[in-house]
Each structure stands twice: as C-alpha cells, then as structure tokens.
Design an enzyme around this catalytic site. Structure first.
Site, PDB file in Angstrom:
ATOM      1  N   ASP A  40      50.427  72.214 -11.176  1.00 12.92           N
ATOM      2  CA  ASP A  40      51.626  72.396 -12.000  1.00 12.92           C
ATOM      3  C   ASP A  40      52.613  71.259 -11.712  1.00 12.92           C
ATOM      4  OD1 ASP A  40      53.557  73.406 -13.675  1.00 12.92           O
ATOM      5  OD2 ASP A  40      54.060  75.111 -12.403  1.00 12.92           O
ATOM      6  N   CYS A  79      54.600  71.257 -18.514  1.00 11.42           N
ATOM      7  CA  CYS A  79      55.830  71.679 -19.176  1.00 11.42           C
ATOM      8  C   CYS A  79      56.276  70.604 -20.160  1.00 11.42           C
ATOM      9  CB  CYS A  79      56.931  71.987 -18.161  1.00 11.42           C
ATOM     10  SG  CYS A  79      57.400  70.575 -17.165  1.00 11.42           S
TER      11      CYS A  79
END
Length: 98
Positions: free
Chosen positions: A11, A51
């Site tokens: 991530d 993201c």
C-alpha cells in the site's frame, strides 16, 4: 527476498497525483509490486493498493500488476478489485475523487 510470507500488503503512497505522472508512477508501482510478489510464499496472498485515481481510472493498475508478476516470475490471479473505502469522501464535481 530473504524471507517469504503467507500474506503481503502493498500500500504505497500516491505515486501518480495526476495523469502526467502515470509513466513514472507505473514504473515505481511495477517495481514495488514485483518486490512484494517475490516476498509472497507460493499459494500466498498479495493485497495491492493504490490511492492514485489517475492509475485506476486510466485502466493501468491491473496491467501493471501482470507486468510485475512477469518480472517477479510469478503467476497472478486477481481475486477481487474494489474502489475507495466507505469513509472516502466523493465529490460530484471532482470525478477523480472516486
């Protein structure tokens, strides 16, 4: 990679804040995910996130994962794709917030 794991979460921070950053970001995402895949034991799971709306809305994220798997010498099966979490705000005048 010296150690391997049953589950690896990848991530990274936003690497493509805009479309103009996609080429550079794609290389970085590919490298990061290839290293993450190398750390997953055979039969294990990788949770890969981004993201960067520019990356997902361009349709480049899944092809990048396949390229990363090839670079790592691993096979890839996508179990699920999803979007922003329920606590992520969406603005109707800003489609990139989706």
């Amino acid at each position: 990679v010296a150690e391997s794991f049953d589950v690896v979460v990848c991530d990274p921070p936003k690497l493509a804040p805009s479309v103009k950053d996609l080429r550079r970001a794609g290389r970085k995402y590919r490298q990061i995910n290839s290293l993450a895949m190398s750390a997953v034991r055979p039969g294990g799971l990788l949770l890969s996130c981004t993201c960067s709306a520019a990356m997902t809305q361009s349709g480049g994220f899944l092809p990048m994962l396949h390229e990363a798997a090839t670079a790592a010498g691993r096979s890839l099966t996508v179990l699920r794709t999803s979007g922003p979490a329920c606590d992520h705000t969406l603005h109707p005048c800003c489609p990139e917030s989706n």
